[in-house]
Write an enzyme that holds these catalytic residues in place. Structure first.
Site: not given
Ligand SMILES: NC(=O)c1ccc[n+]([C@@H]2O[C@H](COP(=O)([O-])OP(=O)(O)OC[C@H]3O[C@@H](n4cnc5c(N)ncnc54)[C@H](OP(=O)(O)O)[C@@H]3O)[C@@H](O)[C@H]2O)c1
Length: 335
Positions: A150
């Site tokens: 981001c």
């Molecule tokens: N948030 C942002 O603004 C943003 C922006 C750009 C990029 N990103 C990147 O995008 C990715 C997702 O971000 P997010 O903010 O959406 O993260 P998040 O809210 O922590 O969600 C992560 C997701 O992955 C699942 N998960 C976690 N560990 C897992 C595993 N071992 N096996 C299978 N599923 C698993 C989680 O399920 P549970 O919740 O059931 O554990 C949840 O559905 C990250 O790498 C982050 O760095 C995020």
């Protein structure tokens, strides 16, 4: 209809992907998975989807996922994506990874900033960095897209044109992000009482998005250079606001700088450069736009860039990449 799956569907970016994909006329969501909230209808986990999507959110099973779709979004934490992407790529599925796992060409830099050795160097070499404004032609032919971070999205879009034209020096990026940037499973630093009415600076010299910004800017400009990048946490749900402080390397009038930006972004569907005034966060929240504005005083330039971290900074950009990859109109499902 292209069948798509979202792995990590219950995270902030996963939920946003589902919301946007439901409204996309060219795709159908056929698979959703999560780690903790599994075995439940997605519309039970997120009642706002009631009547819009009747699909169970599964515990990830790669084989049933593979049989269900053509393209998969991995909205997973880093270190998890590179364990899962190879199964999909081996079966010729398209993958758009939102984590940092495939963003760095150099696995040593990845290890330094993500504290783990890369475990899929084979596919790392083939990954295309999914910033459409600079890599559109490569994205069209990719099988694995590394969706940008981001902060890097807005930082690179804000300065790459001026850097490529050799116009900027002594760059400092002062960046501020809303709390959703940290993901859905909150810990103490993201407790409401700690965040509310507060502003904090974090990782001032070592944020993992700095090497990503530098690597991509070097690739775009063909030059090595350095800059300062300081992130802050804003007590807002979403949005990124950056202020870039820099000096002009040559004497330029405002109109000439505007012309440079225009020559790069005039045809871009999601970058809006302000001729006058500076952009505000509120205008981009809920959109896939990156808004840019600047002011000049003598040889000093100040640039402001804003995006919604969950849309242009993540899920919207991932869908923009999918549209390019599949030959849809680039703004399909994002307007
Ligand atoms: N948030 C942002 O603004 C943003 C922006 C750009 C990029 N990103 C990147 O995008 C990715 C997702 O971000 P997010 O903010 O959406 O993260 P998040 O809210 O922590 O969600 C992560 C997701 O992955 C699942 N998960 C976690 N560990 C897992 C595993 N071992 N096996 C299978 N599923 C698993 C989680 O399920 P549970 O919740 O059931 O554990 C949840 O559905 C990250 O790498 C982050 O760095 C995020």
């Amino acid at each position: 209809m292209v069948k798509v799956g979202v792995i990590g569907a219950t995270g902030f970016t996963g939920e946003e992907l589902v919301r946007l994909l439901i409204a996309h006329p060219g795709v159908k969501i056929t698979y959703l998975s999560a780690k903790l909230d599994k075995g439940l209808p997605f519309s039970e986990i997120f009642p706002k989807f009631k009547g819009k999507l009747e699909l169970i959110c599964e515990s990830l099973d790669v084989n049933s996922a593979l049989n269900s779709g053509d393209l998969f979004f991995l909205a997973l934490p880093h270190r998890v994506s590179f364990q899962i992407a190879p199964f999909f790529l081996e079966k010729k599925k398209l993958v758009i990874d939102l984590s940092a796992d495939y963003r760095f060409k150099d696995p040593i830099v990845y290890k330094k900033f993500y504290k783990i050795a890369h475990q899929d160097k084979k596919n790392l070499k083939k990954a295309v960095y999914g910033l459409p404004e600079f890599y559109r032609e490569k994205i069209k032919r990719a099988r694995l897209i590394a969706n940008p971070g981001c902060y890097p999205t807005v930082s690179i879009l804000s300065i790459a044109p001026l850097l490529r034209e050799g116009v900027l020096k002594n760059i400092v990026i002062d960046a501020k992000s809303g709390v959703s940037g940290a993901g859905r499973r909150a810990y103490l630093d993201f407790h409401y009482v700690h965040l509310s009415q507060n502003l904090t600076c974090y990782k001032p010299f070592g944020h993992q998005h700095l090497p990503e910004i530098l690597e991509v800017l070097s690739a775009i400009t063909g030059k090595k250079f350095n800059l300062r990048f300081t992130p802050h946490l804003l007590p807002l749900e979403r949005g990124i606001f950056i202020t870039v402080y820099a000096q002009l390397a040559k004497k330029l009038r405002r109109v000439q700088i505007y012309k440079i930006y225009k020559s790069y972004y005039e045809e871009e569907p999601f970058v809006r450069v302000f001729k006058e005034g500076l952009p505000q966060l509120k205008e981009v929240i809920g959109t896939n736009f990156c808004d840019l504005g600047f002011e000049v005083s003598g040889d000093n330039i100040l640039i402001v860039g804003v995006i919604d971290n969950l849309i242009k900074g993540a899920s919207g950009q991932a869908i923009q990449n999918m549209n390019i990859l599949l030959g849809f109109k680039e703004s399909e499902g994002l307007e």
